[in-house]
Design an enzyme around this catalytic site. Structure first.
Site, PDB file in Angstrom:
ATOM      1  N   TRP B 282      -1.113   7.500   5.594  1.00  0.00           N
ATOM      2  CA  TRP B 282      -0.351   6.243   5.732  1.00  0.00           C
ATOM      3  C   TRP B 282       1.077   6.527   6.198  1.00  0.00           C
ATOM      4  O   TRP B 282       1.646   5.779   6.987  1.00  0.00           O
ATOM      5  CB  TRP B 282      -0.325   5.518   4.380  1.00  0.00           C
ATOM      6  CG  TRP B 282       0.505   4.264   4.391  1.00  0.00           C
ATOM      7  CD1 TRP B 282       0.084   3.016   4.763  1.00  0.00           C
ATOM      8  CD2 TRP B 282       1.891   4.127   4.038  1.00  0.00           C
ATOM      9  NE1 TRP B 282       1.125   2.125   4.656  1.00  0.00           N
ATOM     10  CE2 TRP B 282       2.246   2.778   4.217  1.00  0.00           C
ATOM     11  CE3 TRP B 282       2.867   5.007   3.590  1.00  0.00           C
ATOM     12  CZ2 TRP B 282       3.517   2.293   3.956  1.00  0.00           C
ATOM     13  CZ3 TRP B 282       4.142   4.528   3.337  1.00  0.00           C
ATOM     14  CH2 TRP B 282       4.448   3.188   3.515  1.00  0.00           C
ATOM     15  N   HIS B 283       1.639   7.640   5.705  1.00  0.00           N
ATOM     16  CA  HIS B 283       3.031   7.923   6.025  1.00  0.00           C
ATOM     17  C   HIS B 283       3.245   8.252   7.507  1.00  0.00           C
ATOM     18  O   HIS B 283       4.315   7.974   8.051  1.00  0.00           O
ATOM     19  CB  HIS B 283       3.557   9.068   5.160  1.00  0.00           C
ATOM     20  CG  HIS B 283       4.045   8.603   3.827  1.00  0.00           C
ATOM     21  ND1 HIS B 283       3.212   8.490   2.743  1.00  0.00           N
ATOM     22  CD2 HIS B 283       5.256   8.192   3.405  1.00  0.00           C
ATOM     23  CE1 HIS B 283       3.903   8.044   1.717  1.00  0.00           C
ATOM     24  NE2 HIS B 283       5.145   7.846   2.082  1.00  0.00           N
ATOM     25  N   GLY B 284       2.289   8.862   8.134  1.00  0.00           N
ATOM     26  CA  GLY B 284       2.505   9.172   9.546  1.00  0.00           C
ATOM     27  C   GLY B 284       1.309   9.861  10.170  1.00  0.00           C
ATOM     28  O   GLY B 284       0.456  10.410   9.478  1.00  0.00           O
ATOM     29  N   PHE B 441       7.642   4.626   9.872  1.00  0.00           N
ATOM     30  CA  PHE B 441       6.280   4.518   9.330  1.00  0.00           C
ATOM     31  C   PHE B 441       5.749   3.105   9.483  1.00  0.00           C
ATOM     32  O   PHE B 441       4.742   2.751   8.989  1.00  0.00           O
ATOM     33  CB  PHE B 441       6.241   4.939   7.857  1.00  0.00           C
ATOM     34  CG  PHE B 441       6.780   6.332   7.638  1.00  0.00           C
ATOM     35  CD1 PHE B 441       6.521   7.327   8.548  1.00  0.00           C
ATOM     36  CD2 PHE B 441       7.544   6.630   6.541  1.00  0.00           C
ATOM     37  CE1 PHE B 441       7.022   8.606   8.356  1.00  0.00           C
ATOM     38  CE2 PHE B 441       8.043   7.906   6.340  1.00  0.00           C
ATOM     39  CZ  PHE B 441       7.797   8.891   7.252  1.00  0.00           C
TER      40      PHE B 441
END
Lengths: 63, 441
Positions: B282-284, B441
């Site tokens: 999810w973060h990147g 993000f």
């Protein structure tokens, strides 16, 4: 455009004044004042979003 | 993208609410899949294609896909709302205006927090007004956030970026100092944004829940995630970890009791790993984030195993832990979180391993005891101590909670303090080209 973009502040101040005016003028029509405030907040949210994405586009294309 | 998100989040829940049984599950799955696909195309398409192409020995020309602002926060809020409706935790919202505003409310647009529909949508039904009391509180919270971002995070960023750019040019001690400044920079940057979002929403009469609660006082990784990026942690817990464990538990109901307990633990560990892996993704879009997520996952599993073992065999030791050991736990958690953060802050796995090599091998180079890091640590320690001594009745580390020291702006003292703080922010602030770290993000 976000909190560290200084164009954000005058625009937010204008939004603030508009909403205060609406809430003052429609003091007795609470539902209407709430709906109009929400519409203006939504428009502003989309404007901020658009400006942010547009700036990002410029960065990507080197503009 | 946003209009499609609004349409899906408006109409699917209405259909989901009316449907029952299997039809309801299918509709929910379809809506969640579409939202995940939107996120996937915008955020992960290039990463996915370049990985696939490089494994088959070909090159992939990166497409210029513009990542819409705050897409990850937007999609997670939408999925959370859909699942809430599907699980019967809240009614579907019929007003498309409320849905659109819930998803794109400007203070939380860039870096969240991820607001749940059941927290925010009821506020839109009430007649929230701009009041002097809200302005007084909101503006102070906003300025706290601005101070964190401009004075602390951005100054730390200059040093951190320099060292991460060429770690081998710096001496070992300076590299470690930069590593210990990285987490602090991220904390002040992200919690600064969250404070600004909370303050700005408050000015307009809306409440956004707090996103950080003194994360560096955490005694273990589990507590750290209860205090750090609370909106994401609780989202992952409610909509990912719990459903995974529940669905896994269903499959072992006809197994003998003793075996079942062991299996339950194993399932919990698997669920933890999956949750942290997804948190990383999810973060990147990058292997560094996947490794970062996995590191946190593995550490959580190890901590969970250790605490289960200790609870079974040394119950009294766990209950009557000395203050010295508690402080040691806090320092150990802080140290480990900082080391893992190297993956989060590096552009590639190669750079992350190079950074780790520079940390764990003695070498000469530029030695720079960066003063802003000392200042940031001083601010962190003093504010933590203030929070600790704030509530006299609960003076223990586990009960220490962050708070906003709001002043009464109707008094000369309050107003002077406020303007002094504003002046300090303007005088000490960093006004170079900068961005919010979580903005990407």
């Amino acid at each position: 455009m976000s909190f560290i973009d200084f164009n954000f502040y005058p625009l937010t101040a204008v939004l603030f004044v508009i909403i205060v005016l609406i809430q003052f003028l429609l003091k007795k029509k609470e539902r209407l004042s709430n709906t109009v405030s929400k519409i203006i907040l939504l428009c502003f949210s989309y404007l901020v979003m658009g400006l942010y994405d547009w700036r990002f586009c410029l960065c990507m294309t080197g503009g | 993208m946003h209009d499609r998100g609004v349409i899906i989040t408006s109409f699917f829940p209405l259909a989901i609410e009316k449907a029952e049984g299997k039809k309801r599950s299918i509709l929910t799955a379809a809506a969640v899949t579409v939202l995940v696909l939107i996120l996937g195309v915008f955020k992960y398409f290039n990463f996915f294609m370049s990985t696939v192409m490089s494994t088959v020995g070909k090159t992939w020309t990166t497409l210029d896909i513009i990542l819409p602002v705050g897409i990850s926060f937007y999609i997670f809020s939408a999925i959370g709302y859909l699942l809430d409706v599907s699980w019967g935790m809240m009614p579907a919202e019929k007003n498309i205006l409320d849905i659109a505003l819930f998803l794109s409310f400007f203070p939380k647009q860039v870096c969240g927090p991820i607001i749940k529909g059941r927290e925010f949508l009821p506020q839109l039904k009430e007649n929230r007004r701009i009041t002097l009391k809200n302005i007084e509180a909101g503006i102070q919270i906003f300025v706290f956030g601005l101070f964190k971002k401009l004075v602390l995070a951005d100054h730390l960023g200059v040093f951190v970026n320099d060292v991460y750019h060429a770690p081998s040019a710096f001496g070992t001690l300076t590299v470690w100092w930069a590593v210990f400044s990285t987490m602090l920079q991220l904390y002040f940057d992200f919690s600064g944004y969250s404070d600004m979002a909370i303050g700005m929403a408050k000015i307009f009469g809306y409440d956004i829940p707090r996103n950080f609660n003194l994360p560096f006082t955490a005694r273990n990784i589990s507590e750290f995630w209860d205090r750090w990026h609370i909106s994401l942690s609780s989202w992952l817990n409610i909509y990912l970890f719990n459903p995974i464990t529940v669905s896994m538990n269903r499959k072992i109901t006809d197994i003998p009791k003793e075996k079942r307990k062991k299996l339950k633990n194993l399932q919990m560990y698997a669920a933890l790993l999956i949750t942290f892996l997804i948190s990383g993704i999810w973060h990147g879009a990058g292997f560094t984030f996947i490794v970062w997520g996995l590191c946190h996952g593995v550490w959580s599993v190890l901590h969970s195993m250790y605490s289960n073992y200790m609870k079974q065999h040394y119950k009294s030791f766990v209950k009557n832990k000395s203050k010295f050991l508690t402080v040691l736990d806090i320092l150990l958690t802080f140290f480990t979180v900082n080391v893992i953060q190297v993956f989060f802050n590096s552009d590639s796995l190669g750079k992350a391993f190079n950074m780790l090599k520079c940390m764990f091998t003695l070498h000469d180079g530029i030695n720079q005891p960066y003063t802003w890091s000392f200042f940031a640590y001083a601010v962190l320690i003093v504010s933590t101590l203030i929070a600790h001594f704030h509530n006299k009745e609960k003076r223990s580390i586990e009960n220490t909670e962050g708070f906003y020291p709001l002043m009464d702006l109707n008094t000369v003292k309050g107003l002077s303090c406020f303007f002094f703080f504003c002046g300090l922010t303007i005088c000490l602030g960093y006004f170079g080209e900068t961005q919010f770290i979580y903005g990407k993000f």
